[in-house]
Design a protein around this motif. Structure first.
Motif, PDB file in Angstrom:
ATOM      1  N   ARG A  41     -53.818   3.415 -18.223  1.00 55.65           N
ATOM      2  CA  ARG A  41     -53.703   3.933 -19.484  1.00 55.65           C
ATOM      3  C   ARG A  41     -52.449   3.274 -20.415  1.00 55.65           C
ATOM      4  N   ALA A  42     -52.286   2.018 -19.997  1.00 54.91           N
ATOM      5  CA  ALA A  42     -51.214   1.224 -20.737  1.00 54.91           C
ATOM      6  C   ALA A  42     -51.604  -0.289 -20.687  1.00 54.91           C
ATOM      7  N   GLU A  43     -51.147  -0.916 -21.750  1.00 55.44           N
ATOM      8  CA  GLU A  43     -51.167  -2.570 -21.797  1.00 55.44           C
ATOM      9  C   GLU A  43     -49.860  -3.179 -21.249  1.00 55.44           C
ATOM     10  N   GLY A  44     -49.954  -3.153 -19.703  1.00 49.85           N
ATOM     11  CA  GLY A  44     -48.794  -3.611 -19.033  1.00 49.85           C
ATOM     12  C   GLY A  44     -49.142  -3.898 -17.574  1.00 49.85           C
ATOM     13  N   TYR A  45     -48.345  -4.418 -16.915  1.00 53.70           N
ATOM     14  CA  TYR A  45     -48.381  -4.459 -15.320  1.00 53.70           C
ATOM     15  C   TYR A  45     -47.123  -4.454 -14.653  1.00 53.70           C
ATOM     16  N   ARG A  46     -47.236  -4.244 -13.001  1.00 56.38           N
ATOM     17  CA  ARG A  46     -46.166  -4.313 -12.163  1.00 56.38           C
ATOM     18  C   ARG A  46     -46.401  -5.474 -11.229  1.00 56.38           C
ATOM     19  N   PRO A  47     -45.444  -6.076 -11.003  1.00 58.10           N
ATOM     20  CA  PRO A  47     -45.541  -7.091 -10.009  1.00 58.10           C
ATOM     21  C   PRO A  47     -45.384  -6.669  -8.554  1.00 58.10           C
ATOM     22  N   TYR A  48     -45.959  -7.011  -7.666  1.00 56.74           N
ATOM     23  CA  TYR A  48     -45.887  -6.647  -6.346  1.00 56.74           C
ATOM     24  C   TYR A  48     -46.006  -8.154  -5.352  1.00 56.74           C
ATOM     25  N   PHE A  49     -45.180  -7.908  -4.326  1.00 57.76           N
ATOM     26  CA  PHE A  49     -45.178  -9.034  -3.258  1.00 57.76           C
ATOM     27  C   PHE A  49     -46.241  -8.676  -2.164  1.00 57.76           C
ATOM     28  N   LEU A  71     -51.288  -6.340   4.548  1.00 62.09           N
ATOM     29  CA  LEU A  71     -50.227  -5.915   5.312  1.00 62.09           C
ATOM     30  C   LEU A  71     -48.827  -5.180   4.704  1.00 62.09           C
ATOM     31  N   VAL A  72     -48.632  -6.159   3.608  1.00 64.86           N
ATOM     32  CA  VAL A  72     -47.665  -5.741   2.906  1.00 64.86           C
ATOM     33  C   VAL A  72     -47.731  -5.544   1.466  1.00 64.86           C
ATOM     34  N   LEU A  73     -47.529  -4.351   0.616  1.00 63.23           N
ATOM     35  CA  LEU A  73     -47.446  -4.411  -0.665  1.00 63.23           C
ATOM     36  C   LEU A  73     -46.229  -3.895  -1.131  1.00 63.23           C
ATOM     37  N   LYS A  74     -45.251  -4.855  -1.572  1.00 59.38           N
ATOM     38  CA  LYS A  74     -44.021  -4.363  -1.589  1.00 59.38           C
ATOM     39  C   LYS A  74     -43.766  -4.523  -3.089  1.00 59.38           C
ATOM     40  N   GLU A  75     -43.021  -3.167  -3.745  1.00 60.99           N
ATOM     41  CA  GLU A  75     -42.727  -3.284  -5.183  1.00 60.99           C
ATOM     42  C   GLU A  75     -41.480  -3.943  -5.444  1.00 60.99           C
ATOM     43  N   PHE A  76     -41.073  -3.986  -6.696  1.00 63.83           N
ATOM     44  CA  PHE A  76     -39.508  -4.518  -7.067  1.00 63.83           C
ATOM     45  C   PHE A  76     -39.048  -3.466  -7.967  1.00 63.83           C
ATOM     46  N   PHE A  77     -37.856  -3.538  -7.994  1.00 61.53           N
ATOM     47  CA  PHE A  77     -37.028  -2.436  -9.004  1.00 61.53           C
ATOM     48  C   PHE A  77     -35.902  -3.290  -9.796  1.00 61.53           C
ATOM     49  N   ASP A  78     -35.351  -2.401 -10.643  1.00 57.52           N
ATOM     50  CA  ASP A  78     -34.305  -3.080 -11.641  1.00 57.52           C
ATOM     51  C   ASP A  78     -33.076  -2.429 -11.020  1.00 57.52           C
ATOM     52  N   ASN A  79     -31.940  -2.922 -11.582  1.00 54.31           N
ATOM     53  CA  ASN A  79     -30.645  -2.625 -11.093  1.00 54.31           C
ATOM     54  C   ASN A  79     -30.295  -0.945 -11.121  1.00 54.31           C
ATOM     55  N   LYS A  80     -31.311  -0.146 -11.693  1.00 53.22           N
ATOM     56  CA  LYS A  80     -31.155   1.143 -11.729  1.00 53.22           C
ATOM     57  C   LYS A  80     -32.037   1.965 -10.595  1.00 53.22           C
ATOM     58  N   GLY A  81     -32.664   0.905  -9.947  1.00 57.90           N
ATOM     59  CA  GLY A  81     -33.616   1.577  -8.993  1.00 57.90           C
ATOM     60  C   GLY A  81     -34.886   2.112  -9.636  1.00 57.90           C
ATOM     61  N   ARG A  82     -35.399   1.445 -10.724  1.00 56.62           N
ATOM     62  CA  ARG A  82     -36.815   1.986 -11.285  1.00 56.62           C
ATOM     63  C   ARG A  82     -37.438   0.873 -10.930  1.00 56.62           C
ATOM     64  N   GLN A  83     -38.728   1.171 -10.307  1.00 52.51           N
ATOM     65  CA  GLN A  83     -39.891   0.333 -10.485  1.00 52.51           C
ATOM     66  C   GLN A  83     -40.135  -0.598 -11.602  1.00 52.51           C
ATOM     67  N   LEU A  84     -40.093  -1.954 -11.336  1.00 59.15           N
ATOM     68  CA  LEU A  84     -40.478  -2.894 -12.506  1.00 59.15           C
ATOM     69  C   LEU A  84     -41.931  -2.750 -13.165  1.00 59.15           C
ATOM     70  N   SER A  85     -41.729  -2.650 -14.471  1.00 60.83           N
ATOM     71  CA  SER A  85     -43.000  -2.904 -15.048  1.00 60.83           C
ATOM     72  C   SER A  85     -42.606  -3.497 -16.478  1.00 60.83           C
ATOM     73  N   ILE A  86     -43.783  -4.029 -17.093  1.00 61.75           N
ATOM     74  CA  ILE A  86     -43.590  -4.952 -18.360  1.00 61.75           C
ATOM     75  C   ILE A  86     -44.729  -4.688 -19.057  1.00 61.75           C
ATOM     76  N   SER A  87     -44.443  -4.466 -20.285  1.00 60.39           N
ATOM     77  CA  SER A  87     -45.637  -4.444 -21.255  1.00 60.39           C
ATOM     78  C   SER A  87     -46.083  -5.808 -21.556  1.00 60.39           C
ATOM     79  N   ASP A  88     -47.508  -6.049 -22.023  1.00 58.37           N
ATOM     80  CA  ASP A  88     -48.043  -7.114 -22.431  1.00 58.37           C
ATOM     81  C   ASP A  88     -47.282  -7.603 -23.425  1.00 58.37           C
ATOM     82  N   LEU A  89     -47.132  -6.826 -24.446  1.00 58.89           N
ATOM     83  CA  LEU A  89     -46.235  -7.153 -25.725  1.00 58.89           C
ATOM     84  C   LEU A  89     -44.974  -7.777 -25.538  1.00 58.89           C
ATOM     85  N   LYS A  90     -44.305  -7.372 -24.575  1.00 59.62           N
ATOM     86  CA  LYS A  90     -42.900  -7.623 -24.399  1.00 59.62           C
ATOM     87  C   LYS A  90     -42.807  -8.734 -23.344  1.00 59.62           C
ATOM     88  N   HIS A  91     -43.872  -9.238 -22.904  1.00 64.92           N
ATOM     89  CA  HIS A  91     -43.878 -10.200 -21.562  1.00 64.92           C
ATOM     90  C   HIS A  91     -43.130 -11.463 -21.826  1.00 64.92           C
TER      91      HIS A  91
END
Length: 224
Positions: A41-49, A71-91
């Protein structure tokens, strides 16, 4: 969309676009890379290793089965411990910041060969992170160790194969959880012993999947 693809491929030149927002390379017996998962429900994405086997899994032996579950689906976090996400418009404006977090949290470099130790550390780190860490004796943990054993078999490291099998054999597994996944523990152990004794079968599956036409353009690095 085009800009997003260009930026991620430019940041990791050995990762080849396999499908929309999926960039991989072959690392000996596994496929490793970055996936960008669209936000609901948003125009954006999250990266995973991600790490996928190339030697089959519970779903089957062909490449489609291998790619049905990582086997592994590893999320990434910012320096506040929040899962990284980025809107398409702010890419464009935020990509360099996101990329810095991603590169610092990757379990190993995405270019060149990787040591077997580093690959195993990535699997160990994943197994000790939520949600897997909540059930250290579960079948899911056992399945991850099985994959670790298979990687060792494919690499030709007999010592690692024996070490991992001993670790599996001595573990006090939650057999009720095995039953929930319709897995008989005794048959599972016998299956592992068969893989060790008949490693040629596993290597044949690996070579067939590595030769799939969809992987022909992939960079290939080795585990050493």
């Amino acid at each position: 969309m085009k800009k997003i693809n260009e930026d991620w491929q430019g940041a990791f030149p050995e990762l080849v676009k396999y499908a929309q927002y999926k960039y991989y390379k072959i690392l000996d017996s596994v496929l490793v890379g970055i996936e960008l998962v669209k936000l609901p429900r948003a125009e954006g994405y999250r990266p995973y290793f991600v790490i996928y086997s190339l030697f089959g899994n519970r779903s089957g032996k062909d490449l489609k089965a291998c790619l049905s579950s990582p086997l592994v689906l590893k999320e990434f976090f910012d320096n506040k411990g929040r899962q990284l996400s980025i809107s398409d418009l702010k890419h464009t404006s935020e990509f360099s910041i996101i990329l810095d977090y991603v590169k610092k949290q990757l379990p190993f470099d995405m270019e060149g060969n990787v040591s077997l130790k580093r690959v195993f550390l990535a699997l160990d780190e994943y197994s000790s992170s939520p949600p897997l860490s909540a059930s250290p004796n579960s079948y899911l943990q056992a399945s991850l160790l099985e994959s670790k054993l298979e990687i060792a078999i494919c690499s030709g490291s007999e010592k690692q194969v024996q070490d991992i099998f001993r670790q599996i054999s001595k573990k006090d597994w939650d057999l009720e959880h095995f039953a929930m996944w319709d897995v008989n523990y005794i048959e599972w152990i016998k299956g592992l012993e068969n893989k060790i004794a008949n490693k040629k079968e596993l290597l044949e599956i690996l070579n067939t999947n590595r030769g799939d036409r969809k992987l022909k353009m992939m960079y290939q690095s080795e585990v050493n």
